[in-house]
Scaffold this active site. Structure first.
Site, PDB file in Angstrom:
ATOM      1  N   ARG A 150      -3.548   2.144 -10.816  1.00 25.96           N
ATOM      2  CA  ARG A 150      -3.871   3.568 -11.075  1.00 25.96           C
ATOM      3  C   ARG A 150      -2.842   4.473 -10.405  1.00 25.96           C
ATOM      4  NH1 ARG A 150      -9.666   1.354  -9.824  1.00 25.96           N
ATOM      5  NH2 ARG A 150      -8.526   0.909  -7.908  1.00 25.96           N
ATOM      6  N   ARG A 228      -0.191  -0.339   2.408  1.00 25.50           N
ATOM      7  CA  ARG A 228      -0.763  -0.781   3.670  1.00 25.50           C
ATOM      8  C   ARG A 228       0.336  -1.418   4.523  1.00 25.50           C
ATOM      9  NH1 ARG A 228      -4.394   2.130   2.591  1.00 25.50           N
ATOM     10  NH2 ARG A 228      -6.606   1.630   2.372  1.00 25.50           N
ATOM     11  N   GLU A 257      -0.934   0.772  12.790  1.00 26.85           N
ATOM     12  CA  GLU A 257      -1.074   2.233  12.884  1.00 26.85           C
ATOM     13  C   GLU A 257      -2.408   2.603  13.552  1.00 26.85           C
ATOM     14  OE1 GLU A 257      -0.886   2.962   8.555  1.00 26.85           O
ATOM     15  OE2 GLU A 257      -2.983   3.612   8.653  1.00 26.85           O
ATOM     16  N   HIS A 275      -0.030   8.264   7.422  1.00 24.87           N
ATOM     17  CA  HIS A 275      -1.050   7.834   6.449  1.00 24.87           C
ATOM     18  C   HIS A 275      -1.708   9.046   5.779  1.00 24.87           C
ATOM     19  CE1 HIS A 275      -3.946   4.334   5.363  1.00 24.87           C
ATOM     20  NE2 HIS A 275      -3.923   5.237   4.398  1.00 24.87           N
TER      21      HIS A 275
HETATM   22  P1  NAP Z   1      -5.259  -0.564  -8.378  1.00 25.89           P
HETATM   23  O1  NAP Z   1      -5.457   0.374  -9.504  1.00 25.89           O
HETATM   24  O2  NAP Z   1      -6.213  -1.684  -8.178  1.00 25.89           O
HETATM   25  O3  NAP Z   1      -3.774  -1.166  -8.524  1.00 25.89           O
HETATM   26  C1  NAP Z   1      -3.329  -2.195  -7.720  1.00 25.89           C
HETATM   27  C2  NAP Z   1      -2.124  -2.849  -8.399  1.00 25.89           C
HETATM   28  O4  NAP Z   1      -1.619  -3.860  -7.549  1.00 25.89           O
HETATM   29  C3  NAP Z   1      -2.435  -3.499  -9.730  1.00 25.89           C
HETATM   30  O5  NAP Z   1      -1.455  -3.109 -10.651  1.00 25.89           O
HETATM   31  C4  NAP Z   1      -2.347  -4.997  -9.466  1.00 25.89           C
HETATM   32  O6  NAP Z   1      -1.796  -5.614 -10.612  1.00 25.89           O
HETATM   33  C5  NAP Z   1      -1.399  -5.068  -8.281  1.00 25.89           C
HETATM   34  N1  NAP Z   1      -1.692  -6.195  -7.419  1.00 25.89           N
HETATM   35  C6  NAP Z   1      -2.892  -6.554  -6.893  1.00 25.89           C
HETATM   36  N2  NAP Z   1      -2.776  -7.659  -6.148  1.00 25.89           N
HETATM   37  C7  NAP Z   1      -1.470  -8.039  -6.236  1.00 25.89           C
HETATM   38  C8  NAP Z   1      -0.732  -9.127  -5.703  1.00 25.89           C
HETATM   39  N3  NAP Z   1      -1.314 -10.076  -4.960  1.00 25.89           N
HETATM   40  N4  NAP Z   1       0.590  -9.193  -5.995  1.00 25.89           N
HETATM   41  C9  NAP Z   1       1.177  -8.259  -6.754  1.00 25.89           C
HETATM   42  N5  NAP Z   1       0.519  -7.206  -7.291  1.00 25.89           N
HETATM   43  C10 NAP Z   1      -0.783  -7.100  -7.032  1.00 25.89           C
HETATM   44  O7  NAP Z   1      -5.205   0.210  -6.998  1.00 25.89           O
HETATM   45  P2  NAP Z   1      -4.811   1.746  -6.717  1.00 25.89           P
HETATM   46  O8  NAP Z   1      -5.998   2.600  -6.934  1.00 25.89           O
HETATM   47  O9  NAP Z   1      -3.558   2.056  -7.451  1.00 25.89           O
HETATM   48  O10 NAP Z   1      -4.533   1.659  -5.127  1.00 25.89           O
HETATM   49  C11 NAP Z   1      -3.567   0.774  -4.631  1.00 25.89           C
HETATM   50  C12 NAP Z   1      -3.584   0.729  -3.119  1.00 25.89           C
HETATM   51  O11 NAP Z   1      -2.966   1.893  -2.599  1.00 25.89           O
HETATM   52  C13 NAP Z   1      -4.951   0.735  -2.438  1.00 25.89           C
HETATM   53  O12 NAP Z   1      -5.529  -0.555  -2.426  1.00 25.89           O
HETATM   54  C14 NAP Z   1      -4.628   1.232  -1.042  1.00 25.89           C
HETATM   55  O13 NAP Z   1      -4.356   0.166  -0.176  1.00 25.89           O
HETATM   56  C15 NAP Z   1      -3.367   2.055  -1.247  1.00 25.89           C
HETATM   57  N6  NAP Z   1      -3.599   3.489  -0.981  1.00 25.89           N
HETATM   58  C16 NAP Z   1      -2.931   4.120   0.025  1.00 25.89           C
HETATM   59  C17 NAP Z   1      -3.159   5.460   0.246  1.00 25.89           C
HETATM   60  C18 NAP Z   1      -2.466   6.193   1.347  1.00 25.89           C
HETATM   61  O14 NAP Z   1      -3.028   7.163   1.855  1.00 25.89           O
HETATM   62  N7  NAP Z   1      -1.276   5.821   1.726  1.00 25.89           N
HETATM   63  C19 NAP Z   1      -4.076   6.177  -0.527  1.00 25.89           C
HETATM   64  C20 NAP Z   1      -4.721   5.505  -1.542  1.00 25.89           C
HETATM   65  C21 NAP Z   1      -4.468   4.152  -1.774  1.00 25.89           C
HETATM   66  P3  NAP Z   1      -2.129  -7.139 -10.989  1.00 25.89           P
HETATM   67  O15 NAP Z   1      -3.623  -7.273 -10.952  1.00 25.89           O
HETATM   68  O16 NAP Z   1      -1.520  -7.302 -12.337  1.00 25.89           O
HETATM   69  O17 NAP Z   1      -1.452  -7.969  -9.941  1.00 25.89           O
HETATM   70  C1  8YV Z   2      -7.681   6.472   3.183  1.00 23.45           C
HETATM   71  C2  8YV Z   2      -6.407   5.309   1.620  1.00 23.45           C
HETATM   72  O1  8YV Z   2      -8.781   5.829   2.705  1.00 23.45           O
HETATM   73  O2  8YV Z   2      -7.871   5.454  -0.228  1.00 23.45           O
HETATM   74  C3  8YV Z   2      -7.170   4.725   0.498  1.00 23.45           C
HETATM   75  O3  8YV Z   2      -7.048   3.506   0.299  1.00 23.45           O
HETATM   76  O4  8YV Z   2      -5.561   4.701   2.219  1.00 23.45           O
HETATM   77  C4  8YV Z   2      -6.679   6.663   2.071  1.00 23.45           C
HETATM   78  O5  8YV Z   2      -7.112   7.509   1.071  1.00 23.45           O
HETATM   79  C5  8YV Z   2      -8.057   7.702   3.817  1.00 23.45           C
HETATM   80  O6  8YV Z   2      -7.149   7.805   4.858  1.00 23.45           O
HETATM   81  C6  8YV Z   2      -9.458   7.717   4.359  1.00 23.45           C
HETATM   82  O7  8YV Z   2      -9.520   7.132   5.606  1.00 23.45           O
END
Ligand code: NAP
Ligand code: 8YV
Length: 309
Positions: A150, A228, A257, A275
């Site tokens: 997403r 992460r 972190e 973050h």
């Molecule tokens: P999502 O829609 O589930 O997308 C995850 C993607 O990663 C999918 O395309 C999946 O494709 C791929 N993936 C999963 N496991 C994998 C593996 N072992 N090897 C390679 N690719 C893999 O998730 P999202 O909503 O985009 O969110 C992604 C992540 O962003 C979250 O889980 C969170 O950790 C992080 N995040 C960080 C922040 C921040 O504040 N920095 C905020 C929000 C989210 P396949 O299934 O085809 O492998």
């Molecule tokens: C955190 C995030 O959750 O949605 C995630 O996976 O990494 C962030 O949006 C947010 O910092 C709340 O603690």
């Protein structure tokens, strides 16, 4: 009223909305966590906030649902929840734009050295030391996204608008996507200028960005982590950034972190962010509502709006 345990702090607006619907138990305010759980644990039906270990789940015999504040749920022991039949929800989609926006912002900042040149003007060095040296740019460069989910897709559309060539790696080739698919992360890293990580954290992707992957990205490559910290060999990242093995890095997340190694903090070829991916007023308000909506839907109709398990 249904009884909800807050295992860790949540934003004030979220707590306020929850408080209007449920009876809340704030574990993080308890002086003695074990005594608090002994006294109240058996009453708890729902949970949100904080780290949710197998041990905590075992102390809540009537727990039915965990509504995570965040889309990533590596803070929850999903296997323990599944084994007990505890349902889990998260906060997908509403944060896509905010996270993608910060990703692009960090990339532009790194390529164009915005924080460094901002300081140059602020400290009066422009008039004494002359013009800032030329920088790189995003336009015309190749980006490889690890995790075209997403948020990955929201990043891809933005990078395309910046005239970058976008490719991706994941476990699945998504035939409906216009971007080049690499079935090997290592191949992708060797073929791009920017490697952007936005796949889930947790055990399945622990250190997926190994020294080998970073070396494949190489001395003209820039590394971006908005997913992460545990996904990267942080020691190797610091080595390569220090000895010219990588051009630079833009990092919103870190292993361990909020502690960030001093060597990383002192490097000039990094952009560091605490973050902040989803941390806008608008998006955090949406995430707060989403947590509450998930709990209400489950307790009123047994419905899982944003189901993880
Ligand atoms: P999502 O829609 O589930 O997308 C995850 C993607 O990663 C999918 O395309 C999946 O494709 C791929 N993936 C999963 N496991 C994998 C593996 N072992 N090897 C390679 N690719 C893999 O998730 P999202 O909503 O985009 O969110 C992604 C992540 O962003 C979250 O889980 C969170 O950790 C992080 N995040 C960080 C922040 C921040 O504040 N920095 C905020 C929000 C989210 P396949 O299934 O085809 O492998
Ligand atoms: C955190 C995030 O959750 O949605 C995630 O996976 O990494 C962030 O949006 C947010 O910092 C709340 O603690």
């Amino acid at each position: 009223m249904r009884k909800i345990l807050l295992a860790g702090p949540l934003p004030a607006d979220c707590i306020q909305m929850l408080d209007a619907q449920f009876e809340l138990f704030k574990l993080y305010e308890a002086d003695n966590r074990s005594a608090y759980l002994l006294e109240h644990g058996y009453k708890i039906e729902g949970l949100s906030g904080g780290k949710v270990s197998a041990e905590l789940i075992a102390q809540l015999p009537n727990l039915e649902i965990i509504a995570n504040y965040g889309v990533g749920y590596d803070n929850i022991d999903i296997d323990a929840a599944r084994a007990r039949g505890v349902r889990v929800t998260n906060t997908p989609n509403r944060l896509n734009a905010a996270v993608a926006e910060l990703t692009v912002g960090l990339m532009v900042s790194l390529a164009r050295q915005i924080p460094q040149s901002h300081d140059y003007v602020r400290t009066g060095r422009w008039s004494t030391d002359g013009q800032w040296p030329l920088t790189g740019q995003l336009a015309g460069a190749k980006a490889g996204i690890l995790g075209l989910g997403r948020i990955g897709k929201a990043i891809a559309t933005r990078l395309t608008a910046f005239d970058m060539e976008v490719a991706y790696h994941g476990r699945t080739h998504q035939e409906d996507q216009p971007y080049h698919y690499f079935d090997s992360l290592l191949d992708m890293a060797s073929n791009v200028d920017w490697l952007v990580v936005i796949a889930p954290g947790g055990e399945g992707t622990n250190r997926i960005i190994s020294r080998k992957v970073l070396e494949a990205l190489g001395s003209n490559g820039s590394f971006v982590n908005i997913a992460r910290g545990n996904m990267v060999d942080q020691g190797a990242l610091i080595d390569l950034l220090t000895n010219g093995g990588l051009r630079g890095a833009a990092l919103d997340v870190f292993d361990g972190e909020p502690e960030v190694p001093q060597t990383l903090r002192e490097l000039n070829n990094v952009i560091l962010s605490p973050h902040n991916g989803s941390a806008t007023r608008q998006t955090r308000a949406q995430m707060s509502s989403q947590v509450v909506e998930n709990l209400i839907a489950y307790f009123e109709n047994g419905e899982l709006l944003d189901k993880v398990v």
